[in-house]
Motif scaffolding. Structure first.
Motif, mmCIF file in Angstrom:
data_model
loop_
_atom_site.group_PDB
_atom_site.id
_atom_site.type_symbol
_atom_site.label_atom_id
_atom_site.label_comp_id
_atom_site.label_asym_id
_atom_site.label_seq_id
_atom_site.Cartn_x
_atom_site.Cartn_y
_atom_site.Cartn_z
ATOM 1 N N UNK A 164 56.063 39.262 18.666
ATOM 2 C CA UNK A 164 55.371 40.190 17.889
ATOM 3 C C UNK A 164 54.155 40.659 18.542
ATOM 4 N N UNK A 165 53.566 39.678 19.526
ATOM 5 C CA UNK A 165 52.341 40.041 20.247
ATOM 6 C C UNK A 165 52.570 40.851 21.342
ATOM 7 N N UNK A 166 53.837 41.146 21.486
ATOM 8 C CA UNK A 166 54.200 42.325 22.639
ATOM 9 C C UNK A 166 54.416 43.797 22.098
ATOM 10 N N UNK A 167 54.361 43.951 20.757
ATOM 11 C CA UNK A 167 54.788 45.107 20.168
ATOM 12 C C UNK A 167 53.520 45.961 20.010
ATOM 13 N N UNK B 58 64.738 39.436 20.672
ATOM 14 C CA UNK B 58 65.240 38.575 21.680
ATOM 15 C C UNK B 58 65.415 36.883 21.082
ATOM 16 N N UNK B 59 66.602 36.475 21.178
ATOM 17 C CA UNK B 59 67.098 35.107 20.784
ATOM 18 C C UNK B 59 66.090 33.987 21.643
ATOM 19 N N UNK B 60 65.643 33.081 20.985
ATOM 20 C CA UNK B 60 65.073 32.031 21.799
ATOM 21 C C UNK B 60 63.680 32.133 21.814
ATOM 22 N N UNK B 61 63.067 33.376 21.636
ATOM 23 C CA UNK B 61 61.637 33.842 22.148
ATOM 24 C C UNK B 61 60.749 33.449 20.598
ATOM 25 N N UNK B 62 59.849 32.764 20.504
ATOM 26 C CA UNK B 62 59.193 32.383 19.347
ATOM 27 C C UNK B 62 58.649 33.771 18.455
ATOM 28 N N UNK B 63 58.865 34.082 17.625
ATOM 29 C CA UNK B 63 58.726 35.190 16.563
ATOM 30 C C UNK B 63 56.922 35.831 16.898
ATOM 31 N N UNK B 64 56.102 34.792 16.805
ATOM 32 C CA UNK B 64 54.800 35.203 17.201
ATOM 33 C C UNK B 64 54.545 35.605 18.402
#
Length: 180
Positions: A82-85, A73-79
């Motif tokens: 990744x915490x949602x996976x 998702x654009x605009x969502x910080x990468x960290x």
């Protein structure tokens, strides 16, 4: 046929394959996430998918197949993303390719104190020694890691740097996606 150089182990081959794929797409691309699955297991358990991926004719019986996931998702910080996976058991590892601006270590002494994250990003973007880099980082469930770094100014398959400890923070974040 892939131009990916032969590598000593399946994880390095997967990292280089993803790097080659990203290179074909060009620069200024969004981050891309990949599941890594055991190629032999994929052929045996999902022959239709293996055929779609062009794996039915490969002679290798060992290896990892990268499967690109939905767009980050654009605009969502990468960290945060990744915490949602959470990965299903069939996924033996994962990889991420992302572009960033980097500065040489010599530039650290000149970073102004007290900059917000936004201001620091702007400062790095304007620094004369900045370099654009594409990082491809992969981890396996057992903790094995590998990475590939490609500088935009040396955009060639023969100039790709590989190693397991090149991007430790990103490797840690990817490893965390396998924790319960």
């Amino acid at each position: 046929m892939s131009n990916t150089p032969m590598a000593a182990n399946p994880l390095t081959r997967a990292v280089l394959e993803i790097d080659e794929y990203a290179a074909r797409l060009g620069w200024d691309q969004p981050a891309r996430l990949f599941a890594l699955v055991d190629t032999a297991r994929l052929r045996a358990q999902e022959p239709g998918l293996a055929a779609q991926l062009g794996l039915q004719e490969e002679s290798a019986t060992v290896g990892l197949t990268p499967i690109e996931q939905e767009e980050i998702p654009a605009g969502k910080p990468l960290d945060e993303f990744l915490g949602t996976i959470a990965w299903p058991d069939a996924v033996v590892g994962c990889a991420l390719t992302v572009e960033r601006l980097m500065l040489p270590p010599s530039a650290e002494a000149s970073v102004p104190d007290g900059l917000s994250e936004k201001k620091l990003t702007q400062w790095v973007a304007q620094h004369p020694d900045r370099q654009e880099v594409r990082m491809t980082v992969a981890v396996l469930r057992d903790g094995t890691r590998d990475s590939a770094l490609r500088l935009r100014e040396k955009d060639s398959p023969t100039e790709v740097l590989t190693g397991g400890a090149l991007v430790p923070g990103l490797a840690e974040a990817l490893s965390a996606t396998f924790e319960d």
